[in-house]
Design a protein around this motif. Structure first.
Motif, PDB file in Angstrom:
ATOM      1  N   HIS A 205      -0.600   5.456  -6.857  1.00 49.82           N
ATOM      2  CA  HIS A 205      -2.130   5.887  -7.534  1.00 49.82           C
ATOM      3  C   HIS A 205      -3.305   5.252  -6.724  1.00 49.82           C
ATOM      4  O   HIS A 205      -3.014   4.152  -6.329  1.00 49.82           O
ATOM      5  N   CYS A 206      -4.057   6.175  -6.518  1.00 42.75           N
ATOM      6  CA  CYS A 206      -4.841   5.974  -5.373  1.00 42.75           C
ATOM      7  C   CYS A 206      -6.554   6.101  -6.226  1.00 42.75           C
ATOM      8  O   CYS A 206      -7.061   7.015  -5.802  1.00 42.75           O
ATOM      9  N   PRO A 207      -7.012   5.064  -6.931  1.00 39.21           N
ATOM     10  CA  PRO A 207      -7.862   5.216  -7.748  1.00 39.21           C
ATOM     11  C   PRO A 207      -9.245   5.568  -6.984  1.00 39.21           C
ATOM     12  O   PRO A 207     -10.081   6.153  -7.633  1.00 39.21           O
ATOM     13  N   LYS A 208      -9.547   4.666  -5.905  1.00 38.05           N
ATOM     14  CA  LYS A 208     -10.735   4.732  -5.111  1.00 38.05           C
ATOM     15  C   LYS A 208     -10.906   6.123  -4.598  1.00 38.05           C
ATOM     16  O   LYS A 208     -12.001   6.749  -4.439  1.00 38.05           O
TER      17      LYS A 208
ATOM     18  N   LEU B 169       0.229   1.271  -5.884  1.00 36.31           N
ATOM     19  CA  LEU B 169      -1.051   1.583  -5.777  1.00 36.31           C
ATOM     20  C   LEU B 169      -1.491   2.071  -4.159  1.00 36.31           C
ATOM     21  O   LEU B 169      -0.704   1.257  -3.227  1.00 36.31           O
ATOM     22  N   GLY B 170      -2.183   3.077  -3.838  1.00 39.24           N
ATOM     23  CA  GLY B 170      -2.516   3.260  -2.516  1.00 39.24           C
ATOM     24  C   GLY B 170      -3.975   3.439  -2.352  1.00 39.24           C
ATOM     25  O   GLY B 170      -4.802   3.588  -3.103  1.00 39.24           O
ATOM     26  N   SER B 171      -4.240   3.206  -0.956  1.00 34.64           N
ATOM     27  CA  SER B 171      -5.624   3.275  -0.400  1.00 34.64           C
ATOM     28  C   SER B 171      -5.991   4.983  -0.165  1.00 34.64           C
ATOM     29  O   SER B 171      -7.198   5.094   0.087  1.00 34.64           O
ATOM     30  N   ASP B 172      -5.168   5.298   0.131  1.00 38.80           N
ATOM     31  CA  ASP B 172      -5.222   6.876   0.775  1.00 38.80           C
ATOM     32  C   ASP B 172      -5.743   6.366   2.148  1.00 38.80           C
ATOM     33  O   ASP B 172      -5.972   5.320   2.539  1.00 38.80           O
ATOM     34  N   SER B 173      -6.429   7.379   2.853  1.00 37.79           N
ATOM     35  CA  SER B 173      -6.779   7.084   4.542  1.00 37.79           C
ATOM     36  C   SER B 173      -8.184   6.509   4.045  1.00 37.79           C
ATOM     37  O   SER B 173      -8.807   6.778   3.213  1.00 37.79           O
ATOM     38  N   VAL B 174      -8.516   5.884   5.189  1.00 44.21           N
ATOM     39  CA  VAL B 174      -9.932   5.168   4.993  1.00 44.21           C
ATOM     40  C   VAL B 174     -11.246   6.370   5.160  1.00 44.21           C
ATOM     41  O   VAL B 174     -12.244   5.882   5.019  1.00 44.21           O
ATOM     42  N   ALA B 175     -10.554   7.620   5.577  1.00 40.62           N
ATOM     43  CA  ALA B 175     -11.481   8.783   5.701  1.00 40.62           C
ATOM     44  C   ALA B 175     -12.078   8.808   4.137  1.00 40.62           C
ATOM     45  O   ALA B 175     -13.026   9.645   4.254  1.00 40.62           O
ATOM     46  N   SER B 176     -11.283   8.549   3.035  1.00 43.53           N
ATOM     47  CA  SER B 176     -11.728   8.876   1.845  1.00 43.53           C
ATOM     48  C   SER B 176     -11.849   7.593   0.913  1.00 43.53           C
ATOM     49  O   SER B 176     -11.578   7.654  -0.367  1.00 43.53           O
TER      50      SER B 176
ATOM     51  N   ASN C 103       0.880  -1.222   0.049  1.00 42.22           N
ATOM     52  CA  ASN C 103       0.021   0.056   0.192  1.00 42.22           C
ATOM     53  C   ASN C 103       0.974   0.989  -0.145  1.00 42.22           C
ATOM     54  O   ASN C 103       1.450   1.485   1.221  1.00 42.22           O
ATOM     55  N   THR C 104       1.177   2.047  -1.118  1.00 37.82           N
ATOM     56  CA  THR C 104       2.077   2.898  -1.336  1.00 37.82           C
ATOM     57  C   THR C 104       1.663   4.264  -0.852  1.00 37.82           C
ATOM     58  O   THR C 104       2.336   5.060  -0.523  1.00 37.82           O
ATOM     59  N   HIS C 105       0.397   4.436  -0.582  1.00 41.10           N
ATOM     60  CA  HIS C 105      -0.021   5.721   0.026  1.00 41.10           C
ATOM     61  C   HIS C 105      -1.237   5.447   1.272  1.00 41.10           C
ATOM     62  O   HIS C 105      -2.198   5.327   0.698  1.00 41.10           O
ATOM     63  N   THR C 106      -0.947   5.836   2.332  1.00 43.35           N
ATOM     64  CA  THR C 106      -2.069   5.479   3.250  1.00 43.35           C
ATOM     65  C   THR C 106      -1.761   6.455   4.690  1.00 43.35           C
ATOM     66  O   THR C 106      -0.868   7.228   4.577  1.00 43.35           O
ATOM     67  N   HIS C 107      -3.003   6.549   5.442  1.00 47.11           N
ATOM     68  CA  HIS C 107      -2.429   7.465   6.533  1.00 47.11           C
ATOM     69  C   HIS C 107      -3.377   6.455   7.650  1.00 47.11           C
ATOM     70  O   HIS C 107      -4.796   6.911   7.972  1.00 47.11           O
ATOM     71  N   LEU C 108      -2.607   5.608   8.453  1.00 43.68           N
ATOM     72  CA  LEU C 108      -3.301   4.699   9.219  1.00 43.68           C
ATOM     73  C   LEU C 108      -3.952   5.343  10.451  1.00 43.68           C
ATOM     74  O   LEU C 108      -4.780   5.031  11.084  1.00 43.68           O
TER      75      LEU C 108
ATOM     76  N   ASP D  82      -7.783  -1.688   1.062  1.00 48.75           N
ATOM     77  CA  ASP D  82      -7.727  -3.172   0.478  1.00 48.75           C
ATOM     78  C   ASP D  82      -6.923  -3.031  -1.109  1.00 48.75           C
ATOM     79  O   ASP D  82      -7.611  -2.402  -1.933  1.00 48.75           O
ATOM     80  N   ILE D  83      -5.821  -3.419  -1.174  1.00 50.41           N
ATOM     81  CA  ILE D  83      -5.076  -3.119  -2.290  1.00 50.41           C
ATOM     82  C   ILE D  83      -5.456  -4.174  -3.656  1.00 50.41           C
ATOM     83  O   ILE D  83      -5.530  -3.698  -4.618  1.00 50.41           O
ATOM     84  N   LEU D  84      -6.004  -5.210  -3.444  1.00 54.87           N
ATOM     85  CA  LEU D  84      -6.687  -6.081  -4.202  1.00 54.87           C
ATOM     86  C   LEU D  84      -7.860  -5.295  -5.010  1.00 54.87           C
ATOM     87  O   LEU D  84      -8.100  -5.270  -6.125  1.00 54.87           O
ATOM     88  N   GLU D  85      -8.735  -4.575  -4.040  1.00 58.40           N
ATOM     89  CA  GLU D  85      -9.602  -3.754  -4.772  1.00 58.40           C
ATOM     90  C   GLU D  85      -9.100  -2.606  -5.264  1.00 58.40           C
ATOM     91  O   GLU D  85      -9.742  -2.399  -6.441  1.00 58.40           O
ATOM     92  N   GLU D  86      -7.970  -1.958  -4.991  1.00 60.22           N
ATOM     93  CA  GLU D  86      -7.633  -0.789  -5.588  1.00 60.22           C
ATOM     94  C   GLU D  86      -7.081  -1.336  -6.993  1.00 60.22           C
ATOM     95  O   GLU D  86      -7.251  -0.437  -8.132  1.00 60.22           O
TER      96      GLU D  86
END
Ligand SMILES: [Zn+2]
Length: 435
Positions: free
Chosen positions: A288-291, A315-322, A62-67, A327-331
């Motif tokens: 890349h954070c498509p969702k 691929l990144g999920s970014d924070s779950v606030a957005s 997950n290349t971009h998140t804010h846990l 879930d990188i398979l979903e991304e």
């Protein structure tokens, strides 16, 4: 002690899929990958874990998140059409309504969610870097924690830079084999040019990795190119001086020296062909954070063009606030489908390479691997394991996550932390935020 994980399929990513394959793990490293019969013969004393109708692959990245923002999942739905209000509510919640322990619990819960979804490595941007680093270490997740830096006012550039340096050196004292420290100047609209220059110099002199949000929203593009829009108005209201560079975010980041540090740039939606060439030349990587981009209405990054243009992209999920899930398979599925919807073909193999971001199963590599079951109704029948993985599976089908040779998630339980205690604390935090 050697453990052999065998399954119907092994996807090394760096080589062709192996039917009835196996991976031997010795300590923290992979000792062998191949057909099960060969691997079992090579390591006769090994313990064998037969995972059955499943696929074993390298851990997801997950290349971009804010846990640290995990407690804000679903908290900002009403603000989503106004990015300025969204950022403001998020900042108030994090800085004024969450204690350091709340932030730690939030990040730990996020790290649990990650390993449950087969993520073995994260690029985590955090305002409370130390809390996030301790959370990753507690769960056993690999990653870089990028300490965030803010400061749009040039008059305070030096002061804000000094604050960052203190936090980064504190983080460095807590680095471990699995978790390293980095820095993250938040975005071009929240960090002024002089501060970006100072951070770039620090990164180069200290060998510090940088992550930054770049070319995400229309408001950012307007601020940089024309000096107008919501962010420009926000700066003016605070009497903060802004010299409009009159160029794209990517060219601006090149000008202030950030690209010299080969940063990881999150989003990169508003980029043209010249920007993509600049990203390739400077060897920057894109998260890349498509969702997240779709949910906040920011648009879609040119994923296929990055791949064709030789830009390293993960691929990144970014924070779950957005998002609202990590879930990188979903991304990977979203990234592929969105590209195809726009007429650019991304193969399932291409999506898998982005999802694993250089990870591979081969002898001598660190033992970061996962297993995904293939027995779900939604996966049956399947004729190609990569297609089933990318188009019919999600992180919820992962049942084993091994990081550095250690099983941190197995059959529905994270093995390293007390998830029930965390869940109870998270409910308290959410009740407090909601009230
Ligand atoms: Zn972000």
């Amino acid at each position: 002690m050697t453990t052999i994980y065998s399954a119907r399929w092994v996807l090394p990513v760096s080589a062709a899929a192996i039917e009835d394959g196996a991976v031997a793990v010795e300590g923290q490293r992979i000792a062998g990958v191949g057909p099960e019969t060969e691997i079992v013969a090579k390591f006769p004393a090994a313990r064998i874990e037969s995972l059955g109708e499943a696929v074993i692959l390298p851990g997801l990245f997950n290349t971009h998140t804010h846990l640290e923002l995990t407690a804000l999942r679903g908290y900002l739905e009403k603000e989503e059409t106004d990015f300025f209000a969204w950022l403001r509510k998020l900042t108030i919640a994090r800085l004024e309504r969450m204690t350091p322990d709340d932030v730690r619990v939030s990040a730990t819960w996020g790290a649990c969610e990650a390993v449950r979804a087969g993520i073995t490595c994260v690029g985590d941007a955090s305002d409370s870097g130390l809390q996030s680093m301790l959370a990753l270490q507690e769960v056993g997740l690999r990653g870089v924690v990028f300490q965030e830096s803010f400061g749009p006012d040039p008059r305070l550039a030096q002061e804000n830079f000094e604050k960052l340096k203190v936090k980064v050196s504190e983080l460095r004292e807590h680095e471990s084999e699995l978790v390293r420290a980095g820095a993250s100047p938040h975005a071009p609209y929240t960090v002024c040019g002089p501060q970006l220059e100072l951070i770039a110099e620090l990164a180069l002199s200290e060998g510090l990795s940088l992550m930054m949000h770049a070319a995400e929203s229309e408001a950012e593009d307007l601020l940089l190119r024309e000096g107008c829009g919501a962010f420009a108005e926000g700066l003016a209201r605070r009497s903060i001086e802004w010299k409009t560079p009159g160029m794209s975010t990517i060219q601006y980041l090149k000008q202030v020296g950030i690209l010299d540090t080969q940063p990881l740039l999150a989003h990169c939606i508003r980029v043209d062909d010249k920007d993509i060439e600049t990203l390739r030349e400077t060897e920057c990587a894109v998260a890349h954070c498509p969702k997240s981009n779709a949910k906040l209405g920011h648009g879609r990054a040119p994923f296929a063009k990055f791949i064709e243009g030789g830009v390293l992209v993960g691929l990144g999920s970014d924070s779950v606030a957005s998002n609202n899930t990590c879930d990188i398979l979903e991304e990977a599925r979203f990234a592929t489908l969105l590209s195809r919807a726009a007429g650019a073909h991304i193969s399932a193999e291409g999506a898998l390479r982005a999802a694993t971001f250089g990870g591979q199963l081969s002898e001598g590599e660190r033992a970061d691997l996962i297993a995904v079951k293939l027995t779900g109704v939604h996966q049956t029948p399947g004729y190609d394991p990569v297609a089933t993985l990318i188009f019919a599976s999600s992180g919820r089908d992962v049942f084993l996550t091994v990081i550095d040779g250690r099983e941190v998630y197995r059959d529905g339980r994270v093995t390293t932390v007390d998830e029930d205690r965390l869940r109870a604390r998270l409910k308290e935090i959410a009740a407090n935020l909601h009230g």
